[in-house]
Design an enzyme around this catalytic site. Structure first.
Site, PDB file in Angstrom:
ATOM      1  N   HIS A  57       0.825  -1.221   0.000  1.00 49.08           N
ATOM      2  CA  HIS A  57       0.000   0.000   0.000  1.00 49.08           C
ATOM      3  C   HIS A  57       0.853   1.263   0.000  1.00 49.08           C
ATOM      4  O   HIS A  57       0.504   2.269   0.626  1.00 49.08           O
ATOM      5  CB  HIS A  57      -0.970   0.011   1.191  1.00 49.08           C
ATOM      6  CG  HIS A  57      -1.977  -1.101   1.143  1.00 49.08           C
ATOM      7  ND1 HIS A  57      -3.148  -1.015   0.415  1.00 49.08           N
ATOM      8  CD2 HIS A  57      -1.982  -2.332   1.709  1.00 49.08           C
ATOM      9  CE1 HIS A  57      -3.829  -2.144   0.549  1.00 49.08           C
ATOM     10  NE2 HIS A  57      -3.136  -2.962   1.330  1.00 49.08           N
ATOM     11  N   ASN A 130     -10.319  -3.057   2.226  1.00 51.83           N
ATOM     12  CA  ASN A 130      -9.984  -3.033   0.803  1.00 51.83           C
ATOM     13  C   ASN A 130     -11.248  -2.755   0.006  1.00 51.83           C
ATOM     14  O   ASN A 130     -12.349  -2.731   0.570  1.00 51.83           O
ATOM     15  CB  ASN A 130      -9.402  -4.387   0.364  1.00 51.83           C
ATOM     16  CG  ASN A 130      -7.923  -4.514   0.683  1.00 51.83           C
ATOM     17  OD1 ASN A 130      -7.200  -3.528   0.746  1.00 51.83           O
ATOM     18  ND2 ASN A 130      -7.480  -5.739   0.886  1.00 51.83           N
TER      19      ASN A 130
END
Ligand code: NDP
Length: 506
Positions: A57, A130
């Protein structure tokens, strides 16, 4: 002082600087002197400008906003930030891709991180989710291997589709998530046009002490919009920062994106007999079993004023749960509760929670002390508990944690206990057959074939076909045709046996 002029440059100690243009030299042609501390400190600080990049990320964007409760949900949680309709809580959100580095393109095929920090009046509540409701693996011990398979090879420094399909086909629990990834939801048009999911099952407790298992779904009110594979690839070269630009521009133009929070709620005692293991991160709870319940809305209406201080230094952790909310026995969640805080300790430092973006909007009364860059401290408060000198005391009644019963038994390393319909391929098959439209299916097949044609060896392509044939025979046949593979031979039988033996259908 002339208010029309900009402020005078200073050193970081606030001392006025002599020049923004010239270093201190011995005459116009002579050497630079070491005691030009302004120049030296500029170079030293510059050399230390980057904190370690997030391992996953790394490329992200963020925005501030608020969460507003719209319904009465006190029947399943006593959490203060969900206590009454119209209650608002400030929020910071960070969206990201997973595998790419800081400079990578936004529109690549990847899941998207959807991390939220709610600055509640009972401490920070983080939902680190997510844009997909499931994940590739269900046990934290496989997470590191999974990520290695998505990143770069040790010798070439290149990413490898072969490595990705090798891992996925040897880990058939990934099929559901890989299906979402290979569908057009793997290339969202923007951060504003995708949903966010807790993915994990969490728990809640109400004021009467009744407990529930829950899932959080943040549904975009902009509507789901995705790029096709070709559009995503073309945008990756045209504007690698497309998602970052889109979010920033929309908010600065007053078009605050919004999501509707819906939750699935299961009575605590229903978990044991449910047809799917409700804690398995590779599974959803079908809406027909647990209809999503409207809870509130999330609005992002303010851009960060400093990207590094707010987006880069933000640290989210699924361990941050406020009274009335809790964990579940999901093994991936258990691992993440340790791992997220740990990575921020490494990446930013032991006092990362004191930074304005991470600090709760209330007083902290903790016995943790000192360490690098300590800014907030407890003054002369006792440094140990219990003490006789008025230091803070834990109050279990305020804590509102959620506990569950664990059967005692041998320590084991084993799969989850199977529920009646647990099957690594089942829910992916349902999605393929009943949720997707014809054009969704066409895109899925084309995306799988395109990806698995790109430097993937034939033995692994055989497994790719077997993997999708296990999800749905027609899908397997279409992938085989796309890859021009003959499945009527021994090599295919062996590949199919291997995939089956690695699945929980075996
Ligand atoms: P439903 O028909 O009630 O819901 C299917 C859900 O699938 C939709 O609500 C939507 O989720 C999502 N969806 C729709 N189109 C697509 C697409 N093209 N690509 C990816 N997701 C899509 O069915 P069930 O709840 O019974 O679930 C059936 C299957 O749907 C599951 O096996 C799972 O694969 C998939 N699914 C289920 C979700 C759930 O939480 N139950 C969530 C997402 C997918 P959303 O409204 O969240 O956008």
């Amino acid at each position: 002082m002339d208010a029309t002029r900009p402020p005078a440059t200073t050193t970081d100690s606030g001392i006025p600087a002599e020049s923004d243009e010239y270093s201190l030299t011995v005459g116009p042609s002579g050497p630079t002197v070491l005691h030009d501390h302004y120049l030296v400190q500029k170079m030293q600080h510059f050399n230390r400008e980057r904190v370690p990049e997030r391992v996953v990320h790394a490329k992200g964007s963020g925005a501030h906003g608020f969460f507003e409760v719209t319904e009465d949900v006190t029947w399943f949680t006593r959490a203060s930030f969900l206590a009454e309709p119209r209650k608002r809580t400030p929020v910071f959100a960070r969206f990201s891709t997973v595998a790419g580095e800081q400079g990578s393109a936004d529109t690549v095929r990847d899941p998207r991180g959807f991390a939220l920090k709610f600055y509640t009046d009972e401490g920070n509540f983080d939902m680190v989710g997510n844009n997909t409701p499931v994940f590739f693996v269900r046990d934290a011990t496989k997470f590191q291997d999974f990520i290695h398979s998505q990143k770069r090879q040790p010798d070439t420094g290149l990413r490898s589709n072969d490595m990705q399909w090798d891992f996925w086909t040897l880990s058939p629990e990934s099929a559901h998530q890989v299906m979402v990834l290979m569908s057009d939801r793997g290339t969202p048009r923007s951060y504003r046009t995708m949903n966010g999911y807790s993915s994990h099952t969490y728990s809640t407790v109400n004021a009467k002490g009744e407990r529930f298992w829950v899932k959080y779904h943040f549904k975009t009110t902009q509507g789901i919009e995705n790029f096709t594979d070709a559009e995503a690839k073309s945008m990756a070269s045209e504007d690698p920062d497309f998602h970052r630009r889109d979010l920033f521009t929309a908010i600065s133009m007053g078009q605050a994106p919004e999501w509707r929070l819906e939750m699935q709620v299961m009575a605590f005692e229903e978990a044991a007999g449910y047809r799917f293991n409700p804690f398995d991160l590779t599974k959803v709870w079908p809406h027909g079993d647990y209809a999503p319940i409207a809870v509130g809305r999330l609005v992002l209406d303010r851009n960060p004023s400093n990207f590094f201080a707010e987006v880069e230094q933000a640290g989210f952790s699924p361990a941050n749960l406020v009274p009335g909310t809790g964990l579940s026995p999901d093994r991936m969640l258990m691992g993440r509760v340790f791992s997220y805080h740990d990575t921020h300790l490494h990446r930013i430092g032991p006092n990362y929670e004191q930074l304005p973006i991470n600090a709760p909007r209330l007083e902290v009364h903790s016995y943790n002390k000192d360490a690098a860059m300590a800014y907030r401290h407890a003054g002369s408060q006792p440094v140990y508990a219990p003490n006789s000198y008025g230091g803070p005391e834990a109050d279990p009644a305020r804590a509102g944690t959620v506990a569950w019963t664990v059967q005692s038994g041998e320590l084991v390393r084993s799969a989850y206990e199977k529920h009646s319909e647990d099957d690594d391929f089942g829910q992916a098959g349902t999605m393929y057959r009943t949720v997707m439209s014809d054009s969704d299916r066409d895109h899925l097949v084309a995306n799988i074939v395109g990806h698995a044609s790109d430097n993937v060896s034939e033995p692994i392509q055989m497994r790719v076909v077997a993997y999708w044939a296990s999800v749905d025979p027609e899908l397997g046949a279409r992938v085989a045709a796309g890859l021009s593979l003959d499945t009527g031979n021994d090599a295919y039988l062996q590949a199919a046996k291997l995939v089956e033996s690695r699945s929980n259908r075996a």
